[in-house]
Design a protein around this motif. Structure first.
Motif, PDB file in Angstrom:
ATOM      1  N   ASP A  69       0.799  -1.225   0.000  1.00  0.00           N
ATOM      2  CA  ASP A  69       0.000   0.000   0.000  1.00  0.00           C
ATOM      3  C   ASP A  69       0.831   1.275   0.000  1.00  0.00           C
ATOM      4  O   ASP A  69       0.286   2.369  -0.175  1.00  0.00           O
ATOM      5  CB  ASP A  69      -0.930   0.009   1.223  1.00  0.00           C
ATOM      6  CG  ASP A  69      -1.834  -1.209   1.259  1.00  0.00           C
ATOM      7  OD1 ASP A  69      -2.167  -1.711   0.183  1.00  0.00           O
ATOM      8  OD2 ASP A  69      -2.181  -1.647   2.376  1.00  0.00           O
ATOM      9  N   GLY A  70       2.131   1.150   0.249  1.00  0.00           N
ATOM     10  CA  GLY A  70       2.969   2.327   0.292  1.00  0.00           C
ATOM     11  C   GLY A  70       2.869   3.037   1.633  1.00  0.00           C
ATOM     12  O   GLY A  70       2.544   2.446   2.663  1.00  0.00           O
ATOM     13  N   VAL A  71       3.114   4.329   1.628  1.00  0.00           N
ATOM     14  CA  VAL A  71       3.133   5.135   2.839  1.00  0.00           C
ATOM     15  C   VAL A  71       1.803   5.876   2.984  1.00  0.00           C
ATOM     16  O   VAL A  71       1.332   6.505   2.035  1.00  0.00           O
ATOM     17  CB  VAL A  71       4.292   6.148   2.815  1.00  0.00           C
ATOM     18  CG1 VAL A  71       4.256   7.031   4.057  1.00  0.00           C
ATOM     19  CG2 VAL A  71       5.628   5.416   2.716  1.00  0.00           C
ATOM     20  N   THR A  72       1.213   5.780   4.180  1.00  0.00           N
ATOM     21  CA  THR A  72      -0.036   6.480   4.484  1.00  0.00           C
ATOM     22  C   THR A  72       0.179   7.360   5.706  1.00  0.00           C
ATOM     23  O   THR A  72       0.615   6.876   6.751  1.00  0.00           O
ATOM     24  CB  THR A  72      -1.181   5.488   4.764  1.00  0.00           C
ATOM     25  OG1 THR A  72      -1.368   4.642   3.636  1.00  0.00           O
ATOM     26  CG2 THR A  72      -2.480   6.228   5.061  1.00  0.00           C
ATOM     27  N   VAL A  73      -0.112   8.642   5.571  1.00  0.00           N
ATOM     28  CA  VAL A  73      -0.039   9.572   6.689  1.00  0.00           C
ATOM     29  C   VAL A  73      -1.383  10.279   6.788  1.00  0.00           C
ATOM     30  O   VAL A  73      -1.825  10.925   5.832  1.00  0.00           O
ATOM     31  CB  VAL A  73       1.087  10.605   6.514  1.00  0.00           C
ATOM     32  CG1 VAL A  73       1.118  11.556   7.709  1.00  0.00           C
ATOM     33  CG2 VAL A  73       2.437   9.913   6.352  1.00  0.00           C
ATOM     34  N   LEU A  74      -2.053  10.128   7.942  1.00  0.00           N
ATOM     35  CA  LEU A  74      -3.400  10.677   8.119  1.00  0.00           C
ATOM     36  C   LEU A  74      -3.434  11.614   9.320  1.00  0.00           C
ATOM     37  O   LEU A  74      -3.670  11.190  10.457  1.00  0.00           O
ATOM     38  CB  LEU A  74      -4.418   9.542   8.321  1.00  0.00           C
ATOM     39  CG  LEU A  74      -4.477   8.457   7.240  1.00  0.00           C
ATOM     40  CD1 LEU A  74      -5.478   7.385   7.633  1.00  0.00           C
ATOM     41  CD2 LEU A  74      -4.839   9.055   5.896  1.00  0.00           C
ATOM     42  N   PRO A  75      -3.198  12.902   9.115  1.00  0.00           N
ATOM     43  CA  PRO A  75      -3.348  13.859  10.218  1.00  0.00           C
ATOM     44  C   PRO A  75      -4.817  14.241  10.395  1.00  0.00           C
ATOM     45  O   PRO A  75      -5.668  13.932   9.553  1.00  0.00           O
ATOM     46  CB  PRO A  75      -2.526  15.050   9.741  1.00  0.00           C
ATOM     47  CG  PRO A  75      -2.666  14.998   8.250  1.00  0.00           C
ATOM     48  CD  PRO A  75      -2.747  13.541   7.872  1.00  0.00           C
ATOM     49  N   GLY A  76      -5.121  14.894  11.502  1.00  0.00           N
ATOM     50  CA  GLY A  76      -6.459  15.435  11.699  1.00  0.00           C
ATOM     51  C   GLY A  76      -7.552  14.402  11.818  1.00  0.00           C
ATOM     52  O   GLY A  76      -8.669  14.600  11.333  1.00  0.00           O
ATOM     53  N   ARG A  77      -7.245  13.271  12.471  1.00  0.00           N
ATOM     54  CA  ARG A  77      -8.270  12.251  12.729  1.00  0.00           C
ATOM     55  C   ARG A  77      -8.521  12.168  14.229  1.00  0.00           C
ATOM     56  O   ARG A  77      -7.621  12.394  15.036  1.00  0.00           O
ATOM     57  CB  ARG A  77      -7.819  10.880  12.220  1.00  0.00           C
ATOM     58  CG  ARG A  77      -8.253  10.534  10.803  1.00  0.00           C
ATOM     59  CD  ARG A  77      -7.770  11.498   9.778  1.00  0.00           C
ATOM     60  NE  ARG A  77      -8.036  11.026   8.411  1.00  0.00           N
ATOM     61  CZ  ARG A  77      -7.576  11.600   7.328  1.00  0.00           C
ATOM     62  NH1 ARG A  77      -6.835  12.715   7.437  1.00  0.00           N
ATOM     63  NH2 ARG A  77      -7.848  11.133   6.135  1.00  0.00           N
ATOM     64  N   ARG A  78      -9.757  11.822  14.600  1.00  0.00           N
ATOM     65  CA  ARG A  78     -10.111  11.696  16.009  1.00  0.00           C
ATOM     66  C   ARG A  78     -10.848  10.377  16.232  1.00  0.00           C
ATOM     67  O   ARG A  78     -11.673   9.972  15.396  1.00  0.00           O
ATOM     68  CB  ARG A  78     -10.991  12.864  16.465  1.00  0.00           C
ATOM     69  CG  ARG A  78     -10.271  14.214  16.452  1.00  0.00           C
ATOM     70  CD  ARG A  78      -9.179  14.255  17.490  1.00  0.00           C
ATOM     71  NE  ARG A  78      -8.466  15.533  17.524  1.00  0.00           N
ATOM     72  CZ  ARG A  78      -7.342  15.777  16.845  1.00  0.00           C
ATOM     73  NH1 ARG A  78      -6.805  14.834  16.077  1.00  0.00           N
ATOM     74  NH2 ARG A  78      -6.744  16.947  16.944  1.00  0.00           N
ATOM     75  N   LEU A  79     -10.541   9.722  17.360  1.00  0.00           N
ATOM     76  CA  LEU A  79     -11.126   8.414  17.648  1.00  0.00           C
ATOM     77  C   LEU A  79     -11.595   8.347  19.095  1.00  0.00           C
ATOM     78  O   LEU A  79     -10.822   8.597  20.026  1.00  0.00           O
ATOM     79  CB  LEU A  79     -10.105   7.296  17.406  1.00  0.00           C
ATOM     80  CG  LEU A  79     -10.617   5.874  17.650  1.00  0.00           C
ATOM     81  CD1 LEU A  79     -11.645   5.482  16.581  1.00  0.00           C
ATOM     82  CD2 LEU A  79      -9.467   4.872  17.660  1.00  0.00           C
ATOM     83  N   ALA A  80     -12.876   8.016  19.285  1.00  0.00           N
ATOM     84  CA  ALA A  80     -13.445   7.731  20.605  1.00  0.00           C
ATOM     85  C   ALA A  80     -13.689   6.228  20.701  1.00  0.00           C
ATOM     86  O   ALA A  80     -13.745   5.534  19.681  1.00  0.00           O
ATOM     87  CB  ALA A  80     -14.745   8.502  20.814  1.00  0.00           C
ATOM     88  N   MET A  81     -13.852   5.733  21.914  1.00  0.00           N
ATOM     89  CA  MET A  81     -14.056   4.300  22.080  1.00  0.00           C
ATOM     90  C   MET A  81     -14.912   4.036  23.320  1.00  0.00           C
ATOM     91  O   MET A  81     -14.748   4.686  24.348  1.00  0.00           O
ATOM     92  CB  MET A  81     -12.706   3.585  22.205  1.00  0.00           C
ATOM     93  CG  MET A  81     -12.809   2.067  22.189  1.00  0.00           C
ATOM     94  SD  MET A  81     -11.182   1.240  22.329  1.00  0.00           S
ATOM     95  CE  MET A  81     -10.390   1.756  20.815  1.00  0.00           C
ATOM     96  N   HIS A  82     -15.825   3.073  23.188  1.00  0.00           N
ATOM     97  CA  HIS A  82     -16.565   2.572  24.348  1.00  0.00           C
ATOM     98  C   HIS A  82     -16.790   1.083  24.153  1.00  0.00           C
ATOM     99  O   HIS A  82     -17.534   0.665  23.251  1.00  0.00           O
ATOM    100  CB  HIS A  82     -17.916   3.278  24.513  1.00  0.00           C
ATOM    101  CG  HIS A  82     -18.645   2.848  25.756  1.00  0.00           C
ATOM    102  ND1 HIS A  82     -20.010   2.990  25.920  1.00  0.00           N
ATOM    103  CD2 HIS A  82     -18.205   2.262  26.901  1.00  0.00           C
ATOM    104  CE1 HIS A  82     -20.365   2.526  27.099  1.00  0.00           C
ATOM    105  NE2 HIS A  82     -19.285   2.066  27.714  1.00  0.00           N
ATOM    106  N   LEU A  83     -16.132   0.292  24.984  1.00  0.00           N
ATOM    107  CA  LEU A  83     -16.276  -1.160  24.948  1.00  0.00           C
ATOM    108  C   LEU A  83     -17.027  -1.610  26.191  1.00  0.00           C
ATOM    109  O   LEU A  83     -16.671  -1.232  27.310  1.00  0.00           O
ATOM    110  CB  LEU A  83     -14.901  -1.838  24.918  1.00  0.00           C
ATOM    111  CG  LEU A  83     -13.977  -1.479  23.752  1.00  0.00           C
ATOM    112  CD1 LEU A  83     -12.647  -2.211  23.902  1.00  0.00           C
ATOM    113  CD2 LEU A  83     -14.620  -1.802  22.411  1.00  0.00           C
TER     114      LEU A  83
END
Length: 495
Positions: A235-249
């Motif tokens: 897939d090559g190089v992936t750079v993803l700025p400006g992402r946000r992740l919440a979680m509830h398990l």
């Protein structure tokens, strides 16, 4: 005891407990959630009859999901951090985890339906626009064959390649990190991992033995707000700025013990990013009661506020719908002073004899957790807010204290040896399901709990119960269910 066992000469001593009795769950500070979230938690508790702490956890996690793309928080140290939170709720099967999660996330699900309808139209427009752009690009190249400068000028006039609209998905239940990366690359820049069956995530591919460390580090990086970086041969190089992740398990107790006793996750630091609660079970007290009209009004108000935030345009970075550039919420001077005082108090409890020493990983992050929670409460109440006031920080600290207390209790329970835990389950089966006064090995591994599958494992657990005085070996054997057995133990039963 119901019987003073005198199988041998003399009175047999009272059996020893297998483990120290666990501390009861503390009350979840519902009032710290504020009027709308707190009322919604109470309303879900009334409608679903799940534990109140679970309801509070569910609405707080949902609120964190919907606001995290709009704002970051400046800590008292001056660092800028996301307001994203990771939550872990521990509850047994039958405690209505799914129904609670569905109520809390109902506005999110409705908004996903809206996004799906919008996506259909935007996707078709993108395909047409991209086909036109591609044709124009080819024409620009072909019409200026051999003239590099002319081709470059023509391509510059063409403009950038059209960007596909984000996929209409705000949550996913049990992704691999590679799958989540793809979702954040092609989908919404603010997402959540929400699952009422969190065991699927814990036992899934992402948290398998070979992937556990890498996945834990990657999820921790998301919590920290760092750009997602992946380098793969295909897939090559992936750079993803400006992402946000919440979680509830939401997980069952046995799954929680696996997580909380895992040395890899403890050392890596992933567990210090979770805010945990394990409320007292409601089973046996959930008799039918019609929800009050007031509770329905409270749920409507919660859903209205959630919709208000969900329908706001995310602050995209440079117009890119796949990347957010959140505003920064800053602390008022009074709020900053309070947070500094709280941080100093926490630091004093992290020493060798300090109360927070057993959970030093979480303890070191408690001031940041309090600031993040205060920011979530602020943004949920007023999406246009520019600063975090004293009251919000007071409520964030109150929640952080609750999570620290719960973590101390849960990590203490997770230290219990696995064999002691299994022996306790066997003892429960002997007391509740086995009606004979005596038991033999074949009775245990042929008729007993499913996790005991062999004579060897049965012998190991019998040895534990015998050492603690719950089983007494009968010399020469005895009758069990009308059949003589050589290796037989008498079961000690207590009131």
């Amino acid at each position: 005891m119901t019987e003073s066992v005198t199988m041998l000469k003399g009175t047999i001593e009272r059996p020893l407990p297998l483990v120290r009795q666990a501390q009861p769950a503390g009350s979840f500070p519902i009032e710290a959630l504020g009027p709308v979230l707190g009322d919604a938690a109470a309303a879900i508790h009334e409608h679903v009859q799940s534990p109140l702490a679970m309801c509070g956890q569910a609405v707080l996690a949902a609120a964190a999901l919907v606001v995290q793309g709009h704002a970051d928080v400046e800590l008292a140290t001056g660092q800028i951090k996301p307001v994203s939170n990771f939550f872990l709720t521990v509850a047994a099967s039958g405690e209505k985890k799914t129904a609670t999660d569905q109520r809390a996330l109902a506005p999110v699900r409705k908004h996903e339906e809206f996004l799906a309808e919008t996506y259909k139209a935007e996707r078709q427009a993108f395909l047409n626009d991209h086909a036109a752009w591609d044709a124009a690009r080819k024409a620009a190249i072909n019409s200026h064959k051999g003239d590099r400068s002319a081709i470059r000028n023509a391509l510059n006039k063409l403009g950038p390649e059209p960007v596909a609209p984000p996929l209409p998905m705000l949550t996913c239940p049990d992704p691999t990190f590679e799958g989540l990366t793809l979702a954040l690359q092609q989908g919404q820049p603010s997402m959540g991992v929400f699952s009422s069956e969190g065991g699927q995530f814990v036992g899934g591919h992402a948290m398998s033995e070979e992937n556990k460390l890498a996945s834990a580090a990657a999820f921790s990086s998301c919590w920290d707000g760092e750009p997602i970086k992946r380098v793969r041969a295909k897939d090559g190089v992936t750079v993803l700025p400006g992402r946000r992740l919440a979680m509830h398990l939401m997980v069952q107790p046995d799954v929680a013990h696996i997580l909380l006793s895992d040395p890899v996750l403890i050392d890596q630091g992933m567990l210090s990013r979770y805010l945990m609660t394990a409320p007292e079970a409601q089973a046996g007290r959930r008799f039918h009661k019609e929800p009050s009209p007031e509770s329905r009004v409270k749920l409507v108000e919660y859903e209205r506020q959630m919709y208000t935030i969900l329908q706001r345009q995310l602050p995209h970075a440079n117009g890119n719908p796949h990347e957010v550039a959140p505003q920064v919420l800053r602390l008022t001077s009074e709020a900053r002073t309070l947070l500094i005082n709280f941080a100093d108090h926490v630091e004093g409890q992290l020493g060798p004899d300090g109360e927070l020493k057993p959970i030093s990983g979480l303890g070191n992050k408690l001031p940041e957790h309090a600031a993040r929670l205060a920011a979530v409460l602020t943004m949920f109440t007023d999406p246009d807010a520019k600063e975090i006031g004293l009251e919000a920080v007071e409520r964030g600290i109150k929640l952080a204290r609750h999570y620290a207390d719960e973590a101390l209790r849960l990590f203490e329970g997770a230290k219990i040896d696995a064999k002691l835990r299994q022996a306790g389950r066997l003892l429960g089966w002997l007391h509740q399901s086995w009606k004979e006064p005596n038991v033999s090995l074949p009775d245990i591994y042929q008729r007993g709990p499913n996790f005991i599958g062999s004579r060897k494992s049965a012998l190991e657990l019998v040895a534990v119960l015998e050492a603690h005085g719950w089983l007494r070996k009968l010399p020469g054997g005895a009758l069990v269910a009308g059949e003589h057995r050589r290796n037989v133990w008498h079961i000690v039963r207590e009131t």
